[in-house]
Scaffold this motif. Structure first.
Motif, PDB file in Angstrom:
ATOM      1  N   ASP A   1      -5.610   6.166 -11.292  1.00 54.20           N
ATOM      2  CA  ASP A   1      -6.841   5.433 -11.012  1.00 54.20           C
ATOM      3  C   ASP A   1      -6.596   4.469  -9.850  1.00 54.20           C
ATOM      4  OD1 ASP A   1      -9.064   3.784 -10.985  1.00 54.20           O
ATOM      5  OD2 ASP A   1      -9.253   3.712 -13.156  1.00 54.20           O
ATOM      6  N   MET A   2      -7.415   4.591  -8.796  1.00 50.60           N
ATOM      7  CA  MET A   2      -7.195   3.785  -7.602  1.00 50.60           C
ATOM      8  C   MET A   2      -7.557   2.319  -7.806  1.00 50.60           C
ATOM      9  SD  MET A   2      -5.807   5.801  -5.494  1.00 50.60           S
ATOM     10  CE  MET A   2      -5.928   4.974  -3.906  1.00 50.60           C
ATOM     11  N   THR A   3      -8.146   1.961  -8.962  1.00 50.49           N
ATOM     12  CA  THR A   3      -8.403   0.542  -9.215  1.00 50.49           C
ATOM     13  C   THR A   3      -7.120  -0.188  -9.616  1.00 50.49           C
ATOM     14  OG1 THR A   3      -8.986   0.970 -11.532  1.00 50.49           O
ATOM     15  CG2 THR A   3     -10.772   1.016  -9.919  1.00 50.49           C
TER      16      THR A   3
ATOM     17  N   PHE B   1      -2.083  14.693  -5.502  1.00 50.78           N
ATOM     18  CA  PHE B   1      -1.809  13.811  -6.634  1.00 50.78           C
ATOM     19  C   PHE B   1      -0.932  12.645  -6.201  1.00 50.78           C
ATOM     20  CE2 PHE B   1       0.039  13.632 -11.205  1.00 50.78           C
ATOM     21  CZ  PHE B   1      -0.779  12.547 -11.483  1.00 50.78           C
ATOM     22  N   MET B   2       0.096  12.927  -5.409  1.00 52.59           N
ATOM     23  CA  MET B   2       0.969  11.861  -4.933  1.00 52.59           C
ATOM     24  C   MET B   2       0.207  10.860  -4.070  1.00 52.59           C
ATOM     25  SD  MET B   2       4.355  14.176  -4.126  1.00 52.59           S
ATOM     26  CE  MET B   2       5.181  12.866  -3.233  1.00 52.59           C
ATOM     27  N   ARG B   3      -0.793  11.350  -3.348  1.00 54.31           N
ATOM     28  CA  ARG B   3      -1.590  10.447  -2.506  1.00 54.31           C
ATOM     29  C   ARG B   3      -2.404   9.457  -3.336  1.00 54.31           C
ATOM     30  NH1 ARG B   3      -5.316  12.945   1.787  1.00 54.31           N
ATOM     31  NH2 ARG B   3      -5.365  10.777   2.404  1.00 54.31           N
ATOM     32  N   GLN B   4      -2.656   9.790  -4.609  1.00 58.61           N
ATOM     33  CA  GLN B   4      -3.385   8.867  -5.466  1.00 58.61           C
ATOM     34  C   GLN B   4      -2.631   7.550  -5.640  1.00 58.61           C
ATOM     35  OE1 GLN B   4      -6.535   9.698  -6.947  1.00 58.61           O
ATOM     36  NE2 GLN B   4      -6.271  11.296  -5.412  1.00 58.61           N
TER      37      GLN B   4
ATOM     38  N   HIS C   1       7.912  -1.853  -3.116  1.00 56.66           N
ATOM     39  CA  HIS C   1       7.491  -0.712  -2.308  1.00 56.66           C
ATOM     40  C   HIS C   1       6.236  -0.052  -2.884  1.00 56.66           C
ATOM     41  CE1 HIS C   1      11.443  -0.887  -0.376  1.00 56.66           C
ATOM     42  NE2 HIS C   1      11.977  -0.939  -1.585  1.00 56.66           N
ATOM     43  N   SER C   2       5.506   0.662  -2.027  1.00 61.20           N
ATOM     44  CA  SER C   2       4.421   1.502  -2.528  1.00 61.20           C
ATOM     45  C   SER C   2       5.024   2.677  -3.283  1.00 61.20           C
ATOM     46  CB  SER C   2       3.552   2.011  -1.375  1.00 61.20           C
ATOM     47  OG  SER C   2       4.246   2.994  -0.633  1.00 61.20           O
ATOM     48  N   LEU C   3       4.203   3.365  -4.058  1.00 63.58           N
ATOM     49  CA  LEU C   3       4.728   4.454  -4.871  1.00 63.58           C
ATOM     50  C   LEU C   3       5.102   5.683  -4.045  1.00 63.58           C
ATOM     51  CD1 LEU C   3       3.995   2.643  -7.207  1.00 63.58           C
ATOM     52  CD2 LEU C   3       3.122   4.646  -8.417  1.00 63.58           C
ATOM     53  N   ASP C   4       4.723   5.709  -2.774  1.00 64.73           N
ATOM     54  CA  ASP C   4       5.232   6.770  -1.896  1.00 64.73           C
ATOM     55  C   ASP C   4       6.758   6.765  -1.919  1.00 64.73           C
ATOM     56  OD1 ASP C   4       2.636   5.601  -0.724  1.00 64.73           O
ATOM     57  OD2 ASP C   4       2.733   7.578   0.203  1.00 64.73           O
TER      58      ASP C   4
END
Length: 670
Positions: A560-562, A476-479, A536-539
């Motif tokens: 959603d990756m869009t 989920f985090m990778r999304q 930053h990215s959400l990581d």
């Protein structure tokens, strides 16, 4: 000399290697030899073991075949291993080994299957009555494919005593003249012990049958192709169009045990459990016919055909039985870990719980603990995550088969700390599912061994097993992970298209003689992978907190990756008074039309907090500084969010964070 079975073959190879090289066979070499004997590919061998396909195929196998070529004094490979071994054994018959050095602990049983004479009589009887068996064919002439029980040489099995007793009872029942249990399914996650359980049961009870045949379905053979393969192993040459009918005729009159592994390969992926692929629908009629035969078919897999197999668990279908393996008990897991020679035994129970008693997961973790953490379980468990590549390989096959509703439910359950009832799921799940759709998806997840149903609770509740939850949370985090575009250099900042030197801590020491004027953030540039350095990215958002699940619940709808998503730490600071509050601003943008965008804006707590400062305000302003929307944090809000808003290319808007008279503003251009 008697035809070799697998048990004898391993004794021969071990004795020959020990004599030639001075050491016994290693475990991965035994995995390859057993798999080769059963006609498996390297990938299928890896699926049944804790080793990767690449390791077996690229590392172990070439060295093994080279070593055996020297032992047997001829070129040996996967395709001719059996021929070379039988020739070697025949030439050295006087030296036949009588120990089981390569498979210590295995219990070979005497071969009480079909004798050569019995096979010949059976073949001639079939030939006379049907006319389709080729001249001189002897059922069992290919002795390696029609196995005796002794040909199944299982490794040591920990736990599952009850499951083994049940499976042995079912096999004994199936072998009887009036027997039931003709179709048996053994289900569970990859590596949970399905194959080992069946191997052990066959070693105990296989001699009740006239012959044992073992096949993998991972290559998706059609029913006709499978039937031809089985008949060929029986020494029968038949027209392919008649193969299935002739196989069923034999199974109706003879007591065969057929083990078919990986039945999920026949089923539709990306959908709810149990639907056949269109080209494999004929298997349904085949399995229905097996129920009334004298033979027994044992299926193993991640899941089974819902129309038949999983219905047999409670005896609702005569002749059909179902067994689900969910992992080892705490006692059995401890016994397994003792054999792995690990330290800090006081934490073994925690390790077993972390991996939900999954045998291969525990063995894989034990290897990592020995090789990376000097055998110390406590040091390993102190890491923020106990996931690694070996665990991903165990669970990814199950997750790759899921439908969209199942995936959404798993994500939602993974970010909750308590089990949820059906009504609680219906009320909180941010997904439009009817009651029927929700129940169907939960049932499908349960059949795939990805869900725990607490039936003792009133009402029953649903939650994820520990290992499944950890893996789901990771996925989920990778999304929300959006790495730099592939054309970007790791040493470049693409903000405004200007190349800069690496961020070694030198740029922030430059003294600016003039005040810095904040430039608007160009959101459309984000779609080209161009991000301002402060975003930053959400990581980063998840890594900055100890409990990422709290944050994941707030961004669930943004997976959603869009959406392109970025976050930025913000300090609300009054002049000379120090910081008033800290928070994290999150902006997600999605292209809604050719020149229009949809935007979502949230504020999350800073890294050390679970809740925002009370009365913190988040405001949207248009280009004329007119307020369009405002939200304020309550006493325990874990996030606040503006309503979604849309804008056209080049439109400007601003976002303000305000608390106690202190304001931070960010300006954006679509």
């Amino acid at each position: 000399m008697k035809k070799l079975d697998l048990n004898a073959a391993l004794r021969w190879v071990n004795a020959a290697v020990s004599t030639h090289a001075g050491h016994a066979l290693r475990e991965p070499e035994i995995v390859i030899l057993k798999g080769t004997w059963r006609g498996l590919t390297y990938e299928q061998m890896a699926n049944d073991s804790e080793y990767s396909t690449n390791y077996l195929m690229r590392d172990v196998a070439p060295k093994l075949w080279k070593q055996l070529s020297g032992v047997f004094d001829r070129s040996v490979g996967k395709t001719n291993f059996r021929v070379a071994l039988e020739a070697y054994a025949a030439a050295n018959a006087a030296l036949e080994p009588d120990s089981l050095s390569a498979t210590e602990g295995a219990r070979p049983l005497p071969n009480q299957g079909l004798s050569d004479q019995g096979v010949g009589v059976a073949a001639k009887r079939q030939e006379a009555s049907h006319g389709w068996i080729s001249e001189g064919a002897l059922w069992g002439a290919v002795g390696a494919s029609v196995l005796s029980a002794a040909a199944i040489s299982p490794s040591a099995m920990y736990g599952y005593e009850g499951a083994l007793t049940q499976l042995n009872d079912w096999l004994a029942e199936a072998a009887g003249v009036e027997g039931q249990s003709h179709l048996i399914g053994v289900w569970g996650l990859r590596g949970v012990g399905k194959t080992l359980l069946v191997e052990t049961a066959v070693a105990h009870s296989g001699d009740l049958f006239e012959g044992i045949i073992w096949r993998s379905l991972q290559d998706q053979p059609t029913l006709n192709e499978l039937s031809v393969s089985i008949l060929t192993s029986l020494g029968l040459v038949v027209p392919p169009v008649q193969a299935t009918a002739q196989l069923l005729s034999i199974m109706a009159n003879r007591s065969l045990l057929i083990v078919l592994e990986g039945v999920e390969a026949l089923l539709e992926p990306d959908s709810l459990v149990g639907a056949y692929l269109p080209e494999q629908l004929s298997y349904n009629d085949f399995f229905q016919s097996v129920v009334s035969s004298r033979s027994c078919v044992v299926l193993t897999g991640l899941e089974g055909p819902s129309a038949l197999l999983r219905q047999g668990g409670f005896g609702s279908k005569d002749g059909v039985r179902s067994l689900v393996l969910n992992g080892l008990s705490a006692e059995a897991a401890t016994e397994l870990l003792q054999s792995e020679r690990l330290l800090a035994s006081e934490q073994w129970n925690e390790l077993a719980a972390r991996y939900q008693g999954h045998p291969l997961a525990l063995k894989s973790a034990a290897r990592v603990i020995r090789e990376i953490f000097n055998g110390r379980v406590d040091t390993f468990l102190s890491q923020s995550s106990t996931l690694f590549n070996g665990i991903f390989q165990l669970l990814s096959p199950s997750f790759s088969r899921l439908s969209l509703p199942e995936t959404s439910i798993l994500y939602w359950l993974s970010i909750g700390e308590a089990a949820l009832s059906l009504s609680e799921l219906q009320q909180t799940l941010p997904l439009a599912l009817s009651s029927a759709e929700l129940i169907s998806a939960l049932d499908s997840l349960n059949q795939r061994s990805l869900l725990t149903v607490q039936t003792a609770a009133e009402p029953p509740t649903f939650q994820l097993p520990a290992l499944v939850k950890a893996y789901t949370l990771y996925q989920f985090m990778r999304q929300f992970s959006q790495d730099k575009a592939p054309w970007e250099s790791r040493w470049q900042s693409t903000s405004a298209g200007v190349s800069v030197t690496p961020a070694y801590g030198t740029l922030d020491k430059i003294i600016n003689l003039s005040p810095v004027v904040a430039k608007p953030v160009q959101l459309s540039h984000w779609f080209q992978g161009q991000f301002e350095s402060s975003w930053h990215s959400l990581d980063w958002l998840f890594e900055s907190v100890a409990r990422p699940a709290i944050r994941l619940r707030s961004v669930y709808h943004l997976r959603d990756m869009t959406f392109v998503k970025r976050c930025k730490p913000v300090v609300l600071s009054a002049e000379r008074a120090g910081p008033v509050a800290e928070a994290i601003l999150l902006v997600a943008i999605q292209q809604d039309a050719e020149d229009a965008y949809k935007v979502c804006v949230q504020v999350q707590p800073s890294s050390g907090d679970d809740a925002l400062a009370q009365a913190l305000e988040l405001t949207l302003l248009d280009v004329n500084q007119q307020i369009l929307a405002t939200v304020a944090a309550g006493s325990a809000d874990s996030f606040i969010q503006l309503p979604y808003f849309r804008g056209e290319m080049s439109e400007t808007f601003a976002i303000e964070l305000a608390l106690a008279g202190v304001v931070h503003r960010e300006t954006f251009v679509m």
